[in-house]
Design an enzyme around this catalytic site. Structure first.
Site, PDB file in Angstrom:
ATOM      1  N   ASP A 107      46.737  29.305  28.604  1.00  0.00           N
ATOM      2  CA  ASP A 107      46.089  29.163  29.024  1.00  0.00           C
ATOM      3  C   ASP A 107      45.526  30.487  30.258  1.00  0.00           C
ATOM      4  O   ASP A 107      46.831  30.246  30.920  1.00  0.00           O
ATOM      5  CB  ASP A 107      46.000  28.264  30.062  1.00  0.00           C
ATOM      6  CG  ASP A 107      43.960  27.051  30.140  1.00  0.00           C
ATOM      7  OD1 ASP A 107      43.620  28.066  30.299  1.00  0.00           O
ATOM      8  OD2 ASP A 107      43.955  25.606  29.843  1.00  0.00           O
ATOM      9  N   ASP A 118      40.842  30.639  25.714  1.00  0.00           N
ATOM     10  CA  ASP A 118      40.735  31.815  26.274  1.00  0.00           C
ATOM     11  C   ASP A 118      41.192  32.021  27.399  1.00  0.00           C
ATOM     12  O   ASP A 118      41.517  33.330  28.121  1.00  0.00           O
ATOM     13  CB  ASP A 118      39.289  30.990  28.025  1.00  0.00           C
ATOM     14  CG  ASP A 118      40.723  30.201  29.180  1.00  0.00           C
ATOM     15  OD1 ASP A 118      41.722  30.177  29.349  1.00  0.00           O
ATOM     16  OD2 ASP A 118      39.627  28.718  29.495  1.00  0.00           O
ATOM     17  N   ASP A 154      45.037  24.374  35.562  1.00  0.00           N
ATOM     18  CA  ASP A 154      44.410  23.199  35.154  1.00  0.00           C
ATOM     19  C   ASP A 154      45.112  21.744  35.784  1.00  0.00           C
ATOM     20  O   ASP A 154      45.002  20.998  34.909  1.00  0.00           O
ATOM     21  CB  ASP A 154      44.423  22.479  33.442  1.00  0.00           C
ATOM     22  CG  ASP A 154      42.979  23.807  32.933  1.00  0.00           C
ATOM     23  OD1 ASP A 154      42.289  24.493  33.633  1.00  0.00           O
ATOM     24  OD2 ASP A 154      43.481  23.782  31.655  1.00  0.00           O
ATOM     25  N   HIS A 176      38.102  18.865  32.906  1.00  0.00           N
ATOM     26  CA  HIS A 176      39.076  20.050  31.816  1.00  0.00           C
ATOM     27  C   HIS A 176      39.715  20.991  33.259  1.00  0.00           C
ATOM     28  O   HIS A 176      40.516  21.689  32.179  1.00  0.00           O
ATOM     29  CB  HIS A 176      38.201  20.747  31.442  1.00  0.00           C
ATOM     30  CG  HIS A 176      37.567  21.877  31.961  1.00  0.00           C
ATOM     31  ND1 HIS A 176      36.861  22.819  30.970  1.00  0.00           N
ATOM     32  CD2 HIS A 176      37.164  22.126  33.418  1.00  0.00           C
ATOM     33  CE1 HIS A 176      36.248  23.737  32.068  1.00  0.00           C
ATOM     34  NE2 HIS A 176      36.391  23.247  33.145  1.00  0.00           N
ATOM     35  N   GLU A 196      38.403  24.584  23.518  1.00  0.00           N
ATOM     36  CA  GLU A 196      37.714  25.374  24.575  1.00  0.00           C
ATOM     37  C   GLU A 196      36.948  26.765  23.542  1.00  0.00           C
ATOM     38  O   GLU A 196      36.480  27.151  24.254  1.00  0.00           O
ATOM     39  CB  GLU A 196      37.787  25.763  25.810  1.00  0.00           C
ATOM     40  CG  GLU A 196      39.117  24.992  26.800  1.00  0.00           C
ATOM     41  CD  GLU A 196      37.772  24.159  27.477  1.00  0.00           C
ATOM     42  OE1 GLU A 196      36.890  24.591  26.882  1.00  0.00           O
ATOM     43  OE2 GLU A 196      37.885  23.110  28.414  1.00  0.00           O
ATOM     44  N   HIS A 236      39.200  20.663  27.072  1.00  0.00           N
ATOM     45  CA  HIS A 236      40.893  20.915  27.432  1.00  0.00           C
ATOM     46  C   HIS A 236      41.078  19.242  28.162  1.00  0.00           C
ATOM     47  O   HIS A 236      42.450  19.235  28.406  1.00  0.00           O
ATOM     48  CB  HIS A 236      41.720  21.602  28.577  1.00  0.00           C
ATOM     49  CG  HIS A 236      42.744  22.653  27.884  1.00  0.00           C
ATOM     50  ND1 HIS A 236      43.264  23.627  27.770  1.00  0.00           N
ATOM     51  CD2 HIS A 236      43.795  21.076  27.486  1.00  0.00           C
ATOM     52  CE1 HIS A 236      44.560  23.399  27.272  1.00  0.00           C
ATOM     53  NE2 HIS A 236      44.710  22.298  27.394  1.00  0.00           N
ATOM     54  N   ASP A 262      44.216  26.409  24.921  1.00  0.00           N
ATOM     55  CA  ASP A 262      43.197  26.638  25.187  1.00  0.00           C
ATOM     56  C   ASP A 262      43.216  28.440  24.839  1.00  0.00           C
ATOM     57  O   ASP A 262      43.553  29.287  25.177  1.00  0.00           O
ATOM     58  CB  ASP A 262      42.915  27.316  26.558  1.00  0.00           C
ATOM     59  CG  ASP A 262      41.673  26.878  27.213  1.00  0.00           C
ATOM     60  OD1 ASP A 262      40.904  27.594  26.593  1.00  0.00           O
ATOM     61  OD2 ASP A 262      41.465  25.868  28.159  1.00  0.00           O
ATOM     62  N   HIS A 298      44.702  29.610  33.148  1.00  0.00           N
ATOM     63  CA  HIS A 298      44.039  28.186  34.190  1.00  0.00           C
ATOM     64  C   HIS A 298      44.824  27.445  34.421  1.00  0.00           C
ATOM     65  O   HIS A 298      45.693  27.267  32.612  1.00  0.00           O
ATOM     66  CB  HIS A 298      42.765  27.928  34.039  1.00  0.00           C
ATOM     67  CG  HIS A 298      41.273  28.652  33.544  1.00  0.00           C
ATOM     68  ND1 HIS A 298      41.165  28.621  32.531  1.00  0.00           N
ATOM     69  CD2 HIS A 298      40.254  29.289  34.416  1.00  0.00           C
ATOM     70  CE1 HIS A 298      39.780  29.308  32.623  1.00  0.00           C
ATOM     71  NE2 HIS A 298      39.967  30.208  33.943  1.00  0.00           N
TER      72      HIS A 298
END
Length: 349
Positions: free
Chosen positions: A143, A253, A147, A160, A296, A120, A251, A145
């Site tokens: 996401d 995830d 980031d 990332h 990712e 990312h 992302d 996260h």
């Protein structure tokens, strides 16, 4: 680096284009096989496994003119020492500079751009290149996260986990000079950004989100409000003042690890399939999606081939849904159902 064919054309300057021009029937796919924004190798194979899962065929079936520009080839510095704990700064900065130019030219040529990562950290170049053509864009970041760590707040030093910090104008005074990023200038206001799916936020990131008043929805918010309301607020927040291009940075995830196991930083309690696809359907329905990232996917981290296939197929579903595939079935338009005709020869039999 030697480039031939379509990728050469992508890297040449494009002119006479505005973001208001329709690009609905033309999609450019660009691979960014890159992993130095984090510590786990294998994510550089993401573009290949997503293509192998049938991406180009799926998009072609949606009646798009699909231009697959292949993969960028990135330079890796032999000596790329950490700077202020930031890992591989020159390599990540150089890769994003190259990606930024390629994305800018693809959008400038009138395509809806699909960037396949890679980790990312590549969003620095992808969103930045998009903003060169569409400076009034808004960003939806899906996401687990945020980031948005700065080099000073990052617990790991992995880039990332820092791309949004490079973009935000309000963090300019918090960003030290990092080797490899002298080309990069912040271009995004905090009001132009919405997060969806957060469930693993570092202390420094939480402070940034609260201090800057960034709109975000955690998984708890999605549980409480429902994904329909989350998308209503998201799109109202970004588009109520004016209609403008959307950049979707997704992302894998963001999904629960039971659905997307082949990824580097899985976090339990993520999006369901239906929630993730609803997000992309609603973005498509605006008619304003201009570019997107899918990042990712890491095939090396899949426990078995089935796990890799499930993650890659999910990535294809996300991209296709963002570009108009519906759960009712997406079909090439037809004018009418063929009429029944008597076959006298058959009747004689």
């Amino acid at each position: 680096m030697s480039l031939r064919g379509p990728l050469v054309r992508l890297l040449r300057p494009q002119i006479n284009y505005t973001c208001q021009q329709s690009r609905a029937q033309s999609v450019a796919v660009l691979g960014a096989p890159f992993s130095r924004g984090q510590k786990r190798r294998g994510v550089e194979h993401g573009p290949k496994v997503i293509r192998d899962a049938g991406l180009i065929e799926r998009l072609s079936g949606l009646d798009y003119s699909v231009h697959d520009f292949g993969d960028l080839s990135f330079h890796h510095f032999e000596k790329d020492e950490p700077h202020m704990e930031v890992k591989f700064p020159r390599t990540v900065g150089g890769a994003n500079k190259m990606l930024s130019g390629a994305v800018s030219r693809a959008v400038g040529a009138g395509h809806t751009l699909v960037m396949l990562g890679g980790d990312h950290s590549l969003a620095i170049g992808s969103v930045g290149g998009h903003a060169q053509q569409c400076p009034d864009l808004c960003l939806i970041w899906v996401d687990a996260h945020a980031d948005v760590n700065t080099p000073m707040s990052s617990p790991s030093g992995n880039l990332h986990g820092q791309p949004v910090a490079f973009m935000l104008k309000e963090l300019q005074d918090k960003m030290p000079s990092i080797p490899g990023f002298s080309w990069m200038k912040p271009f995004l206001s905090s009001s132009d950004l919405v997060y969806i799916g957060l469930r693993d936020v570092d202390p420094g990131e939480h402070h940034i989100l609260k201090t800057l008043g960034i709109q975000y929805f955690t998984m708890r918010d999605i549980d409480r409000l429902g994904i329909q309301r989350v998308m209503e607020v998201t799109l109202d927040s970004l588009l109520s003042r004016k209609q403008r291009p959307i950049h979707l940075s997704f992302d894998i995830d963001a999904f629960d690890p039971s659905l997307a196991p082949a990824t580097g930083t899985p976090v339990n309690g993520g999006l369901t399939y239906r929630e993730g696809i609803y997000i992309t359907e609603e973005i498509h329905n605006t008619g304003l999606l201009s570019a997107m990232d899918l990042v990712e996917v890491n095939p090396i981290l899949g426990a078995n081939p089935e796990a890799v296939e499930a993650t890659a197929t999910l990535a294809v579903d996300v991209i296709a849904s963002s570009l108009g595939q519906t759960r009712e079935g997406a079909h090439v338009p037809i004018d009418e159902v063929p009429s029944a005709k008597d076959d006298t020869e058959q009747l004689r039999l």
